[in-house]
Design a protein around this motif. Structure first.
Motif, mmCIF file in Angstrom:
data_model
loop_
_atom_site.group_PDB
_atom_site.id
_atom_site.type_symbol
_atom_site.label_atom_id
_atom_site.label_comp_id
_atom_site.label_asym_id
_atom_site.label_seq_id
_atom_site.Cartn_x
_atom_site.Cartn_y
_atom_site.Cartn_z
ATOM 1 N N PHE A 32 0.854 -1.179 0.000
ATOM 2 C CA PHE A 32 0.000 0.000 0.000
ATOM 3 C C PHE A 32 0.899 1.241 0.000
ATOM 4 N N GLN A 33 0.746 2.080 -1.009
ATOM 5 C CA GLN A 33 1.534 3.305 -1.050
ATOM 6 C C GLN A 33 0.997 4.294 -0.015
ATOM 7 N N ASN A 34 1.878 5.112 0.516
ATOM 8 C CA ASN A 34 1.489 6.017 1.598
ATOM 9 C C ASN A 34 2.102 7.391 1.349
ATOM 10 N N SER A 35 1.451 8.154 0.463
ATOM 11 C CA SER A 35 1.979 9.474 0.125
ATOM 12 C C SER A 35 0.965 10.245 -0.697
ATOM 13 N N GLY A 36 1.204 11.550 -0.806
ATOM 14 C CA GLY A 36 0.439 12.363 -1.735
ATOM 15 C C GLY A 36 0.909 12.088 -3.148
ATOM 16 N N ILE B 19 -6.654 4.766 -2.392
ATOM 17 C CA ILE B 19 -5.802 3.575 -2.367
ATOM 18 C C ILE B 19 -4.975 3.480 -3.646
ATOM 19 N N ARG B 20 -3.705 3.161 -3.465
ATOM 20 C CA ARG B 20 -2.835 2.775 -4.584
ATOM 21 C C ARG B 20 -2.059 1.540 -4.152
ATOM 22 N N LEU B 21 -2.263 0.446 -4.885
ATOM 23 C CA LEU B 21 -1.577 -0.810 -4.615
ATOM 24 C C LEU B 21 -0.497 -1.051 -5.651
ATOM 25 N N TYR C 5 -2.658 8.695 -0.840
ATOM 26 C CA TYR C 5 -2.712 7.247 -0.708
ATOM 27 C C TYR C 5 -2.326 6.839 0.712
ATOM 28 N N VAL C 6 -3.172 6.024 1.328
ATOM 29 C CA VAL C 6 -2.976 5.649 2.728
ATOM 30 C C VAL C 6 -2.443 4.234 2.837
ATOM 31 N N ASP C 7 -1.744 3.956 3.952
ATOM 32 C CA ASP C 7 -1.193 2.630 4.171
ATOM 33 C C ASP C 7 -2.302 1.660 4.583
ATOM 34 N N ARG C 8 -1.942 0.393 4.687
ATOM 35 C CA ARG C 8 -2.960 -0.643 4.945
ATOM 36 C C ARG C 8 -3.643 -0.475 6.298
ATOM 37 N N PRO C 9 -2.915 -0.243 7.397
ATOM 38 C CA PRO C 9 -3.620 -0.048 8.677
ATOM 39 C C PRO C 9 -4.596 1.130 8.639
#
Length: 410
Positions: free
Chosen positions: A27-31, A88-90, A39-43
């Motif tokens: 899971f990507q975690n960034s603007g 979400i971005r996977l 984009y948010v992380d899985r948790p």
């Protein structure tokens, strides 16, 4: 164009459903540079109800059994100056190459300000090496955009070699050259028919996309829910019976080596340069530049109730027989076209040493990959082809003989 009917396929990878599906991805975690999705992380996605899990998803009213969901936040007003609306971005943990990919999608994100994509990509630093867009559109559009990008040396075959249902709009695949006004970037193909993506796709229950990628071709098929071939439904895919694809791209003037070690990506972007500057009468609130679109997305959470993916399954099959690189020698390619392929040996089956999947941690790649140092790749000049094809055929024949001998000895 057609796949030989004698070739059969075996299942190599099933992405699963729900948590098992998410395990296949990072899971990507960034603007987003050039977008208003954060984009948010899985948790965070689980806690926010953006994916399947214990917390009721933000789109719980849309849930149907057996699918994997990827929602966009449709509850929160966010500052227009923030990094964006949660989405979400996977990006796949594994890397992919040749194979037959089957994507059963029930629902695709749609709505003004929404830019969904299901695609493969390979890049090194800021340099694009390969990209295959299977599903992509913007706003409420119901037409799919199939794009193919590479580094230098990849060109479309002549139109009479490309029997396909979508319209060819770009023939130079290099995605790193400067964009020219009114000239499509990359080898672009536009679907003229509605229903392959967007709201109409969703209303019809979605459908199945297939990517058949081997050493000689790239072919993309679409089947609406009401017309999915029986062989796909029975997990015994047979592309030779599917008819004309949406996109048919033979590697007559392009090396298949580009399409190795690719990351598989599913994402929902919001706004961005293409969407925000598109002339779209159905979405005037997102047209007029990125600040205008960002403000709408930030202040209108209720507009994103349909901005979600529902994926029934994704499966990867491998052929039981290896194909050799065999471009059409009658085709005259542009000067500089790369028309060689690194030898592949062995049989491409789902058992030991599959050729389509490699660990993301691995740095291995074909020694003549267009994504590597440029030195070892032969370059085609107009009207002539490299004798490497003869050498490749010899290597494959020799490999086959060695395999047969070893089998006899065992």
């Amino acid at each position: 164009m057609s796949t030989p009917s004698s070739i059969s396929y075996v299942l190599q990878k099933d992405f699963g459903v729900g948590p098992a599906f998410y395990d296949q991805f990072a899971f990507q975690n960034s603007g987003v540079p050039g977008g208003f999705a954060y984009y948010v992380d899985r948790p965070t996605a689980l806690q926010s109800g953006l994916i399947n899990g214990a917390v009721s998803p933000v789109g719980s009213a849309a849930l149907a059994g057996g699918a994997t969901y990827l929602f966009t936040d449709n509850q929160t007003v966010v500052p227009a100056t923030s990094t964006g609306r949660s989405a979400i971005r996977l990006e796949s943990v594994d890397r992919f190459a040749q194979g037959l990919y089957i994507f059963d999608v029930q629902h695709v994100p749609t709505g003004c300000g929404v830019w969904p994509a299901l695609w493969f990509k390979k890049s090194t630093n800021a340099t694009l090496i390969a990209e295959i867009d299977i599903m992509e559109t913007i706003n409420q559009r119901d037409q799919n955009h199939y794009n193919i990008y590479t580094g230098p040396g990849c060109y479309s075959s002549p139109a009479d070699r490309r029997n396909q249902t979508s319209t060819i709009t770009g023939v130079i695949c290099d995605g790193n050259i400067p964009k020219q006004p009114d000239v499509p970037l990359g080898c672009a193909n536009n679907d003229e028919a509605s229903g392959g993506i967007g709201a109409l796709f969703n209303q019809n229950g979605g459908g199945v996309y297939a990517l058949n990628l081997d050493l000689n071709q790239l072919a993309i098929y679409f089947f609406p829910r009401s017309n999915i071939p029986t062989d796909i439904a029975q997990s015994k895919p047979n592309p030779s019976t599917w008819g004309e694809p949406e996109v048919y791209f033979p590697f007559d003037c392009c090396s298949p080596d580009y399409f190795q070690d690719m990351t598989f990506i599913i994402d929902t972007n919001l706004c961005g340069s293409w969407l925000s500057n598109a002339a779209d009468a159905a979405c005037p609130m997102t047209t007029g530049g990125e600040p205008v679109c960002d403000a709408y997305v930030a202040n209108t959470p209720s507009a994103f109730g349909e901005a979600y993916w529902a994926i029934n399954s994704i499966k990867l099959y491998q052929p039981t027989a290896l194909t050799s690189f065999n471009p059409d020698t009658a085709v005259t390619c542009p000067t500089g076209a790369i028309v060689t392929a690194a030898p592949r040996t062995g049989v491409a089956m789902a058992t030991a040493s599959p050729i389509a999947v490699s660990s993301a941690a691995s740095s291995s790649s074909p020694t003549t990959s267009p994504g590597s140092a440029p030195a070892p790749i032969a370059v085609k000049t107009s009207g002539a082809r490299s004798a490497h094809h003869v050498g490749l055929a010899s290597v494959l024949v020799l490999s086959s003989l060695v395999l047969s001998l070893l089998t006899t000895l065992i």
